[in-house]
Design a protein around this motif. Structure first.
Motif, PDB file in Angstrom:
ATOM      1  N   UNK A  25      36.285  49.109  55.891  1.00  0.00           N
ATOM      2  CA  UNK A  25      35.068  48.629  56.388  1.00  0.00           C
ATOM      3  C   UNK A  25      34.483  47.305  55.640  1.00  0.00           C
ATOM      4  N   UNK A  26      34.557  47.388  54.163  1.00  0.00           N
ATOM      5  CA  UNK A  26      34.345  46.200  53.357  1.00  0.00           C
ATOM      6  C   UNK A  26      35.358  45.053  53.922  1.00  0.00           C
ATOM      7  N   UNK A  27      36.569  45.342  53.837  1.00  0.00           N
ATOM      8  CA  UNK A  27      37.479  44.385  54.107  1.00  0.00           C
ATOM      9  C   UNK A  27      37.039  43.552  55.422  1.00  0.00           C
ATOM     10  N   UNK A  28      36.693  44.213  56.500  1.00  0.00           N
ATOM     11  CA  UNK A  28      36.256  43.666  57.741  1.00  0.00           C
ATOM     12  C   UNK A  28      35.134  42.854  57.524  1.00  0.00           C
ATOM     13  N   UNK A  29      34.066  43.330  57.013  1.00  0.00           N
ATOM     14  CA  UNK A  29      32.712  42.752  56.633  1.00  0.00           C
ATOM     15  C   UNK A  29      33.199  41.631  55.738  1.00  0.00           C
ATOM     16  N   UNK A  30      33.936  41.264  54.785  1.00  0.00           N
ATOM     17  CA  UNK A  30      34.157  40.305  53.876  1.00  0.00           C
ATOM     18  C   UNK A  30      35.013  39.302  54.812  1.00  0.00           C
ATOM     19  N   UNK A  31      35.780  39.701  55.810  1.00  0.00           N
ATOM     20  CA  UNK A  31      36.824  38.853  56.487  1.00  0.00           C
ATOM     21  C   UNK A  31      35.842  38.184  57.495  1.00  0.00           C
ATOM     22  N   UNK A  32      34.667  38.879  58.081  1.00  0.00           N
ATOM     23  CA  UNK A  32      33.407  38.130  59.041  1.00  0.00           C
ATOM     24  C   UNK A  32      32.855  37.214  58.292  1.00  0.00           C
ATOM     25  N   UNK A  33      32.498  37.625  56.957  1.00  0.00           N
ATOM     26  CA  UNK A  33      31.764  36.585  56.212  1.00  0.00           C
ATOM     27  C   UNK A  33      32.413  35.191  55.666  1.00  0.00           C
ATOM     28  N   UNK A  34      33.596  35.547  55.535  1.00  0.00           N
ATOM     29  CA  UNK A  34      34.646  34.362  55.391  1.00  0.00           C
ATOM     30  C   UNK A  34      34.686  33.571  56.890  1.00  0.00           C
ATOM     31  N   UNK A  94      38.205  42.556  48.515  1.00  0.00           N
ATOM     32  CA  UNK A  94      38.242  43.776  49.517  1.00  0.00           C
ATOM     33  C   UNK A  94      39.755  43.801  49.780  1.00  0.00           C
ATOM     34  N   UNK A  95      40.807  42.455  49.938  1.00  0.00           N
ATOM     35  CA  UNK A  95      41.994  42.596  50.342  1.00  0.00           C
ATOM     36  C   UNK A  95      42.754  43.464  49.106  1.00  0.00           C
ATOM     37  N   UNK A  96      42.086  43.268  47.837  1.00  0.00           N
ATOM     38  CA  UNK A  96      42.954  44.084  46.692  1.00  0.00           C
ATOM     39  C   UNK A  96      42.829  45.520  46.863  1.00  0.00           C
ATOM     40  N   UNK A  97      41.384  45.851  47.068  1.00  0.00           N
ATOM     41  CA  UNK A  97      40.817  47.196  47.201  1.00  0.00           C
ATOM     42  C   UNK A  97      41.627  47.949  48.456  1.00  0.00           C
ATOM     43  N   UNK A  98      41.864  47.201  49.533  1.00  0.00           N
ATOM     44  CA  UNK A  98      42.491  47.809  50.698  1.00  0.00           C
ATOM     45  C   UNK A  98      44.066  48.082  50.548  1.00  0.00           C
ATOM     46  N   UNK A  99      44.666  47.030  49.931  1.00  0.00           N
ATOM     47  CA  UNK A  99      45.915  47.119  49.431  1.00  0.00           C
ATOM     48  C   UNK A  99      46.185  48.279  48.403  1.00  0.00           C
ATOM     49  N   UNK A 100      45.312  48.512  47.619  1.00  0.00           N
ATOM     50  CA  UNK A 100      45.308  49.521  46.796  1.00  0.00           C
ATOM     51  C   UNK A 100      45.190  50.993  47.373  1.00  0.00           C
ATOM     52  N   UNK A 101      44.324  51.064  48.343  1.00  0.00           N
ATOM     53  CA  UNK A 101      44.212  52.204  49.253  1.00  0.00           C
ATOM     54  C   UNK A 101      45.450  52.407  50.065  1.00  0.00           C
ATOM     55  N   UNK A 102      45.942  51.348  50.634  1.00  0.00           N
ATOM     56  CA  UNK A 102      47.290  51.644  51.324  1.00  0.00           C
ATOM     57  C   UNK A 102      48.626  52.046  50.647  1.00  0.00           C
TER      58      UNK A 102
END
Length: 128
Positions: A25-34, A94-102
């Motif tokens: 969810x944070x990645x999506x929000x950060x991507x939208x902000x970008x 947020x990308x790094x956090x998502x990669x860590x999760x996956x």
């Protein structure tokens, strides 16, 4: 229910859990902000161009990217601006956090399944 019907259900449950994770969810929000920040987009584009220019001028470009070419002063300055940009910092974090999760999920699945699930998604003969 058989194992054949349990597997698709488990896969859907897993995918839903990833989609509902705070990291995603944070990645999506950060991507939208970008996507909504043309200045951040322009800054990142400038950095990539400067990095490619450094690589080309050093004569170290290859299909795998830049070799050991030192960054140009322009690229270093732009990198500092990118690092200081809150929209880009959030996006990259947020990308790094998502990669860590996956990767963590893959490690757990690998442990349970006895084989590396992510390894199966790689293109044969590719580098990545």
């Amino acid at each position: 229910m058989t194992a054949d019907t349990d597997l698709p259900k488990a896969a859907h449950t897993f995918a839903r859990a990833l989609r509902e994770s705070p990291e995603y969810r944070e990645y999506l929000a950060a991507a939208e902000a970008y996507q909504n920040d043309p200045d951040a987009q322009h800054l990142l584009h400038q950095l990539r161009e400067a990095q490619q220019g450094s690589c080309a001028s050093a004569g170290s470009c290859s299909s795998s990217g830049c070799g050991e070419a030192p960054p140009s002063l322009e690229a270093e300055t732009l990198q500092e601006e990118v690092d200081a940009n809150p929209v880009l910092s959030r996006f990259f974090a947020s990308q790094e956090e998502l990669v860590t999760l996956v990767r963590s999920a893959n490690a757990r699945l690998t442990e349970c399944l006895g084989f590396d699930l992510a390894e199966l998604t790689k293109t044969a003969g590719g580098c990545c």
